[in-house]
Design a protein around this motif. Structure first.
Motif, PDB file in Angstrom:
ATOM      1  N   SER A  78       6.962  74.183  88.209  1.00 37.62           N
ATOM      2  CA  SER A  78       8.238  74.882  88.007  1.00 37.62           C
ATOM      3  C   SER A  78       8.923  74.553  86.689  1.00 37.62           C
ATOM      4  N   GLY A  79       8.659  73.379  86.118  1.00 39.95           N
ATOM      5  CA  GLY A  79       9.294  73.028  84.851  1.00 39.95           C
ATOM      6  C   GLY A  79       8.610  73.601  83.631  1.00 39.95           C
ATOM      7  N   MET A  80       7.398  74.113  83.796  1.00 42.30           N
ATOM      8  CA  MET A  80       6.608  74.565  82.655  1.00 42.30           C
ATOM      9  C   MET A  80       6.876  76.045  82.374  1.00 42.30           C
ATOM     10  N   VAL A  81       7.942  76.276  81.638  1.00 44.09           N
ATOM     11  CA  VAL A  81       8.356  77.628  81.293  1.00 44.09           C
ATOM     12  C   VAL A  81       7.947  77.935  79.857  1.00 44.09           C
ATOM     13  N   VAL A  82       8.286  79.128  79.377  1.00 44.50           N
ATOM     14  CA  VAL A  82       7.890  79.561  78.034  1.00 44.50           C
ATOM     15  C   VAL A  82       8.284  78.518  76.994  1.00 44.50           C
ATOM     16  N   GLY A  83       7.300  78.143  76.164  1.00 46.91           N
ATOM     17  CA  GLY A  83       7.550  77.219  75.070  1.00 46.91           C
ATOM     18  C   GLY A  83       7.304  75.758  75.383  1.00 46.91           C
ATOM     19  N   THR A  84       7.038  75.414  76.637  1.00 49.51           N
ATOM     20  CA  THR A  84       6.881  73.997  76.995  1.00 49.51           C
ATOM     21  C   THR A  84       5.469  73.469  76.755  1.00 49.51           C
ATOM     22  N   HIS A  85       4.489  74.349  76.596  1.00 46.08           N
ATOM     23  CA  HIS A  85       3.127  73.892  76.328  1.00 46.08           C
ATOM     24  C   HIS A  85       2.340  75.040  75.712  1.00 46.08           C
ATOM     25  N   GLY A  86       1.280  74.705  75.017  1.00 45.79           N
ATOM     26  CA  GLY A  86       0.467  75.749  74.410  1.00 45.79           C
ATOM     27  C   GLY A  86      -0.868  75.208  73.948  1.00 45.79           C
ATOM     28  N   SER A  87      -1.770  76.120  73.572  1.00 41.61           N
ATOM     29  CA  SER A  87      -3.082  75.756  73.056  1.00 41.61           C
ATOM     30  C   SER A  87      -3.617  76.932  72.247  1.00 41.61           C
ATOM     31  N   THR A  88      -4.097  76.644  71.041  1.00 42.63           N
ATOM     32  CA  THR A  88      -4.637  77.719  70.213  1.00 42.63           C
ATOM     33  C   THR A  88      -5.892  78.328  70.835  1.00 42.63           C
ATOM     34  N   TYR A  89      -6.833  77.483  71.221  1.00 44.53           N
ATOM     35  CA  TYR A  89      -8.107  77.968  71.740  1.00 44.53           C
ATOM     36  C   TYR A  89      -8.143  78.068  73.266  1.00 44.53           C
ATOM     37  N   GLY A  90      -7.257  77.358  73.950  1.00 45.04           N
ATOM     38  CA  GLY A  90      -7.327  77.270  75.399  1.00 45.04           C
ATOM     39  C   GLY A  90      -7.326  78.633  76.079  1.00 45.04           C
ATOM     40  N   GLY A  91      -8.328  78.866  76.916  1.00 44.22           N
ATOM     41  CA  GLY A  91      -8.401  80.132  77.635  1.00 44.22           C
ATOM     42  C   GLY A  91      -8.852  81.290  76.779  1.00 44.22           C
TER      43      GLY A  91
END
Length: 390
Positions: free
Chosen positions: A262-275
């Motif tokens: 629930s805390g992981m909203v837009v902008g809280t994490h990312g990955s260039t290649y992930g997925g």
């Protein structure tokens, strides 16, 4: 003079140019029966035709677009993972280490958003391995991994593996999460009992702590279930997955309940290649194959054959082996000698194995290994043990 490739690995003097199912073929043409599978990565063997087809089909379309855009292949794999697990949502990474980092962030952000930012301690266990990033080595806490890399990320406390009394005494209302492998891989193929996993789940429920399972090595059919925790009947709040999920293509994931994420909203994490589309196209095909009940039933049947044969080798070489442990096709031979010596003796018999802690030799063959290959593999292990006795 330093080598052009940073010398952080103690590599064997063998190079492989191709693979066929359970076999890895060296540049000199020697065929090795692979009981390591790239450390549980090549779950469907080398050069699996289904995975080659999935990869090449996707490669002819589009390779990379970044997570700025919708990625249909990612959505397909996420749908499959949610369908077959406890999870409500999935974030894709490139590795198990990256999955561990996100799992830690997810726990901390969960409590922050609940207004309890000081609830940050994550309980982990001696012998654990969660990757080699600064956060992951802080979680494991072993001297071998942390020496020289301080200061370490705070907020972790290690407890003795399998000591439920220590966990009962250590967990409390200030515990943010318990993070554990159902079966320690690098730690020596040490499984938790189903009763212990159920007790850990109950302690987390009582205190409100999140349960984070690291199934990077034990997941994706390796144990005869899609994930090892299924034997105990419990579910985690967060789970790290990698290795076998890509069948050899770099891919990892964090699976979570809606509440835990629930805390992981837009902008809280990312990955260039992930997925990216290539990885997820392969991962979706891996999931379609491994999640089939008939496939998992075959893993269990073959695991029984392998274990039975290994027990015979242990009995034949009491000066070399103490016993067999593990689940499914995630097995360990507890050794009386240094497992690295057995790995080297195996090279001479053209069989590949992996050393682990606690004096254990890991056997992590492709889940597609045949009965005849199991018989041949154990024969070669028998010859390797005889070499050391001689």
């Amino acid at each position: 003079m330093i080598t052009h490739v940073l010398p952080t690995y103690n590599r064997a003097n063998i190079a492989f140019e191709r693979g066929e199912g359970s076999w890895a073929i060296a540049t000199d043409g020697t065929r090795y029966l692979d009981l390591g599978a790239g450390i549980a990565v090549n779950a469907l063997g080398h050069a699996n035709p289904d995975l080659i087809a999935a990869l090449t089909e996707q490669a002819g379309r589009i390779w990379h677009v970044s997570n700025i855009y919708q990625i249909p292949e990612q959505e397909k794999l996420a749908d499959l993972l949610v369908e077959h697990t406890f999870a409500d949502t999935v974030f894709f990474t490139n590795s198990g280490t990256e999955a561990a980092e996100l799992a830690i962030k997810m726990v901390r952000k969960y409590w922050y958003e609940l207004g309890d930012a000081d609830r940050e301690e994550i309980l982990t266990f001696e012998g654990a391995f969660h990757g080699r990033s600064t956060g992951a080595i802080a979680a494991a806490g072993s001297e071998k991994m942390v020496k020289g890399f301080g200061p370490l990320m705070p907020g972790f406390r290690q407890l003795p593996f399998g000591d439920i009394e220590a966990l009962r005494a250590g967990i409390g209302e200030r515990t943010a999460a318990v993070m554990i492998e159902p079966i320690q891989g690098e730690g020596g193929i040490r499984p938790l009992s189903d009763a212990d996993l159920r007790e850990i789940r109950a302690l987390c429920d009582t205190t409100g702590a999140l349960l984070v399972l690291d199934e990077v090595q034990s997941g994706m059919g390796r144990t005869g279930k899609l994930f090892a925790h299924e034997f105990s009947g419990i579910t985690p709040d967060i789970m790290m997955v990698a290795k076998g999920i890509g069948g050899g293509f770099p891919l990892g994931a964090v699976l979570a309940t809606e509440n835990a994420a629930s805390g992981m909203v837009v902008g809280t994490h990312g990955s260039t290649y992930g997925g990216n589309p290539l990885a997820c196209a392969v991962g979706a095909r891996v999931m379609e194959i491994i999640a089939e009940p008939a496939f998992l039933a075959e893993v269990n049947r073959k695991a029984g054959l392998l274990r039975q044969r290994l027990e015979g080798v242990v009995a034949a070489h009491p000066e070399v082996f103490e016993g067999v442990r593990g689940t499914g096709l995630m097995l360990g031979l507890k050794c009386r000698l240094a497992p690295a010596d057995l790995v080297k003796a195996g090279y001479a018999e053209h069989v590949l194995t992996v050393a682990a802690a606690d004096n254990t030799l890991r056997l992590l063959p492709p889940l597609t290994i045949t009965d005849d290959e199991i018989v041949e593999a154990v024969h070669r292990l028998d010859l390797a043990a005889a070499r050391l006795e001689g």
